[in-house]
Motif scaffolding. Structure first.
Motif, short mmCIF file in Angstrom:
data_model
loop_
_atom_site.label_atom_id
_atom_site.label_comp_id
_atom_site.label_asym_id
_atom_site.label_seq_id
_atom_site.Cartn_x
_atom_site.Cartn_y
_atom_site.Cartn_z
N ALA A 132 29.76 -12.44 34.27
CA ALA A 132 31.19 -12.78 34.16
C ALA A 132 31.90 -12.17 35.22
N TYR A 155 35.71 -11.57 35.35
CA TYR A 155 36.42 -10.33 34.40
C TYR A 155 35.86 -8.90 35.11
N VAL A 200 40.08 -12.34 26.73
CA VAL A 200 39.12 -13.29 27.07
C VAL A 200 39.25 -14.53 26.33
N LYS A 250 36.98 -19.97 25.94
CA LYS A 250 35.94 -20.73 26.99
C LYS A 250 35.11 -19.68 27.78
N ASP A 251 35.50 -18.44 27.95
CA ASP A 251 34.93 -17.53 28.81
C ASP A 251 34.17 -16.62 27.72
N ARG A 252 34.28 -16.83 26.37
CA ARG A 252 33.66 -15.58 25.67
C ARG A 252 32.17 -15.47 25.78
N ALA A 256 30.12 -15.86 28.26
CA ALA A 256 29.66 -15.17 29.39
C ALA A 256 29.97 -13.80 29.28
N VAL A 257 31.24 -13.25 28.76
CA VAL A 257 31.54 -11.99 28.76
C VAL A 257 30.86 -11.40 27.79
#
Ligand code: SF4
Length: 99
Positions: free
Chosen positions: A20, A23, A40, A43-45, A47-48
């Motif tokens: 990520a 982040y 977060v 949409k980025d959940r 990857a994080v």
């Protein structure tokens, strides 16, 4: 969701920034810093979460879901915290210790 990075735990493996990069940034020694305030978006959940789960030292901490509507409830509860009990001989030692 919200996350936090405990930099005292980070061991500089760099895995988070690979998963990520939006982040986590790495310094010259590979230690991570959180970019932003830890919020977060959905949409980025994934990857994080991958970064969080792959961090070998668990330096990335899940802080729960970010629900702006709940913030109001938290602030209201803060006003409802009772006043501390008046000092007595019994609790004076404790409050002195806490200070
Ligand atoms: S994966 Fe964990 S240990 Fe590695 S740089 Fe990121 S926070 Fe630090």
């Amino acid at each position: 969701m919200r996350i936090r990075l405990d930099r005292t735990l980070c061991d500089g493996f760099g895995i988070c920034a690979k998963h990520a990069p939006g982040y986590f940034s790495l310094d010259d020694w590979g230690y991570a810093s959180l970019i932003g305030d830890g919020t977060v978006p959905e949409k980025d959940r994934d990857a994080v979460m991958r970064a969080l789960l792959d961090c070998p030292v668990h330096a990335i901490i899940y802080m729960g879901e970010h629900r702006p509507s709940d913030d109001t409830a938290v602030h209201q509860e803060a006003h409802e915290v009772p006043e501390p009990e008046p000092r007595t001989d019994g609790n004076e030692a404790i409050s002195g210790f806490v200070r």
